[in-house]
Design an enzyme around this catalytic site. Structure first.
Site, mmCIF file in Angstrom:
data_model
loop_
_atom_site.group_PDB
_atom_site.id
_atom_site.type_symbol
_atom_site.label_atom_id
_atom_site.label_comp_id
_atom_site.label_asym_id
_atom_site.label_seq_id
_atom_site.Cartn_x
_atom_site.Cartn_y
_atom_site.Cartn_z
ATOM 1 N N ASN A 1 43.393 81.357 -24.972
ATOM 2 C CA ASN A 1 43.561 82.675 -25.580
ATOM 3 C C ASN A 1 42.297 83.172 -26.277
ATOM 4 O O ASN A 1 42.077 84.378 -26.361
ATOM 5 C CB ASN A 1 44.720 82.601 -26.586
ATOM 6 C CG ASN A 1 44.723 83.764 -27.543
ATOM 7 O OD1 ASN A 1 45.200 84.857 -27.221
ATOM 8 N ND2 ASN A 1 44.166 83.572 -28.739
ATOM 9 N N TYR B 1 32.893 93.281 -21.592
ATOM 10 C CA TYR B 1 34.223 92.683 -21.778
ATOM 11 C C TYR B 1 34.970 92.673 -20.440
ATOM 12 O O TYR B 1 35.571 91.653 -20.062
ATOM 13 C CB TYR B 1 34.994 93.482 -22.833
ATOM 14 C CG TYR B 1 36.393 92.978 -23.111
ATOM 15 C CD1 TYR B 1 36.595 91.850 -23.906
ATOM 16 C CD2 TYR B 1 37.513 93.631 -22.586
ATOM 17 C CE1 TYR B 1 37.881 91.386 -24.178
ATOM 18 C CE2 TYR B 1 38.792 93.170 -22.848
ATOM 19 C CZ TYR B 1 38.976 92.049 -23.644
ATOM 20 O OH TYR B 1 40.251 91.587 -23.900
HETATM 21 P P1 NAP Z 1 41.663 88.600 -32.274
HETATM 22 O O1 NAP Z 1 42.724 89.009 -33.228
HETATM 23 O O2 NAP Z 1 40.273 89.072 -32.494
HETATM 24 O O3 NAP Z 1 41.689 86.991 -32.173
HETATM 25 C C1 NAP Z 1 40.771 86.321 -31.378
HETATM 26 C C2 NAP Z 1 40.886 84.842 -31.665
HETATM 27 O O4 NAP Z 1 39.929 84.144 -30.860
HETATM 28 C C3 NAP Z 1 40.567 84.492 -33.127
HETATM 29 O O5 NAP Z 1 41.388 83.439 -33.543
HETATM 30 C C4 NAP Z 1 39.117 84.048 -33.042
HETATM 31 O O6 NAP Z 1 38.734 83.173 -34.083
HETATM 32 C C5 NAP Z 1 39.172 83.313 -31.719
HETATM 33 N N1 NAP Z 1 37.847 83.014 -31.186
HETATM 34 C C6 NAP Z 1 36.820 83.848 -30.912
HETATM 35 N N2 NAP Z 1 35.769 83.163 -30.479
HETATM 36 C C7 NAP Z 1 36.118 81.849 -30.494
HETATM 37 C C8 NAP Z 1 35.456 80.644 -30.174
HETATM 38 N N3 NAP Z 1 34.183 80.621 -29.768
HETATM 39 N N4 NAP Z 1 36.135 79.487 -30.271
HETATM 40 C C9 NAP Z 1 37.413 79.471 -30.680
HETATM 41 N N5 NAP Z 1 38.094 80.570 -31.033
HETATM 42 C C10 NAP Z 1 37.433 81.754 -30.935
HETATM 43 O O7 NAP Z 1 42.008 89.063 -30.781
HETATM 44 P P2 NAP Z 1 43.417 89.146 -29.995
HETATM 45 O O8 NAP Z 1 43.683 90.576 -29.766
HETATM 46 O O9 NAP Z 1 44.430 88.283 -30.615
HETATM 47 O O10 NAP Z 1 42.945 88.544 -28.600
HETATM 48 C C11 NAP Z 1 43.432 87.325 -28.057
HETATM 49 C C12 NAP Z 1 43.151 87.303 -26.574
HETATM 50 O O11 NAP Z 1 43.852 88.382 -25.940
HETATM 51 C C13 NAP Z 1 41.679 87.530 -26.229
HETATM 52 O O12 NAP Z 1 41.325 86.720 -25.121
HETATM 53 C C14 NAP Z 1 41.628 89.002 -25.822
HETATM 54 O O13 NAP Z 1 40.551 89.289 -24.974
HETATM 55 C C15 NAP Z 1 42.975 89.145 -25.137
HETATM 56 N N6 NAP Z 1 43.479 90.513 -25.051
HETATM 57 C C16 NAP Z 1 43.793 91.231 -26.164
HETATM 58 C C17 NAP Z 1 44.310 92.522 -26.035
HETATM 59 C C18 NAP Z 1 44.707 93.348 -27.238
HETATM 60 O O14 NAP Z 1 45.147 94.503 -27.047
HETATM 61 N N7 NAP Z 1 44.624 92.841 -28.459
HETATM 62 C C19 NAP Z 1 44.481 93.086 -24.763
HETATM 63 C C20 NAP Z 1 44.146 92.331 -23.643
HETATM 64 C C21 NAP Z 1 43.674 91.037 -23.790
HETATM 65 P P3 NAP Z 1 38.005 83.710 -35.443
HETATM 66 O O15 NAP Z 1 39.095 84.169 -36.371
HETATM 67 O O16 NAP Z 1 37.288 82.499 -35.915
HETATM 68 O O17 NAP Z 1 37.084 84.836 -35.041
#
Ligand code: NAP
Length: 276
Positions: A89, A193
């Site tokens: 994730n 992205y």
């Molecule tokens: P988020 O709230 O920004 O959370 C991202 C998570 O990934 C955080 O826990 C962050 O940790 C962690 N992370 C980033 N870089 C990392 C690394 N090098 N090693 C380990 N952990 C790391 O984003 P989210 O929206 O929950 O996104 C989760 C996934 O869903 C992502 O892959 C994103 O691309 C995908 N996604 C999201 C959406 C959306 O609408 N939100 C839509 C499509 C896909 P820190 O707290 O330490 O930064």
């Protein structure tokens, strides 16, 4: 060695990852590991779940750091003799208004979203137990970015014979092309992205094919998915889904029953297989 089933979710101290852990704690019959690059943020998230009456375990994992990935691999091997559920994730995205040069955004975004995810897979997929489930969180942006690629690139990304090495070469070429300022001319879309998530979706298709070839009898199912547009730090408050709603499709794929043989190697949105 424990015979308890074990699930790992990367980047799960907040956002969709935390919601996936929350759902798994209630439904997965085993130990669920919340992982985070920062132990403080990770432990805080575990404590938050504890207040909700849920027990998650913590392990540090920075997917940008190969030593960190290998430490988790060794821990899982020793304590559980493998892994039952892996949810990739963790991911990053620059904000639209960010003025960081595009070539830097490309390198940094691909480093985590594609190369970091791939490194986790390289180290942890060999640990997957029979009937294991792997979920790679991609994005619907991977589909729109694919449509924004030149025809030759689209053909390569849709190919049923593309190898992991060829995919890695293409991802590296994108980063190099942005540095030379020729990514447009070379047929790439204008989204780092998006390209990183093309990488995640295509990697999933390749990995599923490899499982078919190398571990056919093990009934492991591996898919990519989009959680939808979810209110997190990444997508902001205007998004349409709550994190718990965003977790639904990844959790559905993580808990596919043992008699299921599909979906496998698919890109899934709202629990529905999408054309690629
Ligand atoms: P988020 O709230 O920004 O959370 C991202 C998570 O990934 C955080 O826990 C962050 O940790 C962690 N992370 C980033 N870089 C990392 C690394 N090098 N090693 C380990 N952990 C790391 O984003 P989210 O929206 O929950 O996104 C989760 C996934 O869903 C992502 O892959 C994103 O691309 C995908 N996604 C999201 C959406 C959306 O609408 N939100 C839509 C499509 C896909 P820190 O707290 O330490 O930064």
């Amino acid at each position: 060695m424990s015979s308890t089933p074990v699930a790992v979710v990367t980047g799960s101290n907040k956002g969709i990852g935390l919601a996936i852990v929350r759902a798994l704690c209630g439904r997965f019959p085993g130990h669920v590991y919340l992982t985070a690059r920062d132990p403080g943020r990770g432990q805080e998230a575990v404590a938050k779940l504890q207040q909700e009456g849920l027990q998650a375990f913590f392990h540090q994992l920075d997917i940008d750091d190969l030593q960190s990935i290998k430490a988790l691999r060794d821990f899982l091997k020793e304590k559980y003799g493998g892994l039952d559920v892996l949810v990739n994730n963790a991911g990053i995205a620059f904000k639209v208004q960010d003025t960081t040069p595009f070539a830097v955004q490309a390198e940094v975004t691909l480093k985590t979203n594609f190369f970091g995810t791939r490194n986790v897979c390289t180290e942890l997929l060999p640990l997957m137990k029979p009937y294991g489930r792997v979920v790679n969180v991609s994005s619907m942006v991977s589909s729109s970015a694919l449509r924004g690629c030149s025809q030759p690139l689209q053909q390569q990304f849709r190919s049923d014979t593309i190898t992991e090495e060829e995919l890695v070469q293409l991802m590296n070429k994108f980063v190099e092309d942005t540095k030379k300022g020729v990514h447009d001319k070379e047929g790439w879309p204008n989204t780092a992205y998006g390209v990183s998530k093309i990488g995640v979706t295509v990697l999933s298709r390749i990995q599923a094919r490899m499982l078919n070839e190398q571990r056919k009898g093990d009934h492991i199912l591996l898919n990519a998915c989009c959680p939808g547009w979810v209110r997190t730090d990444m997508a902001g408050p205007k998004a349409t889904k709550s994190p718990d709603e965003g977790a639904e499709t990844p959790v559905y794929l993580a808990l596919l029953p043992s008699d299921a043989d599909v979906p496998h190697g698919q890109f899934v949105i709202d629990k529905t297989v999408q054309p690629w």
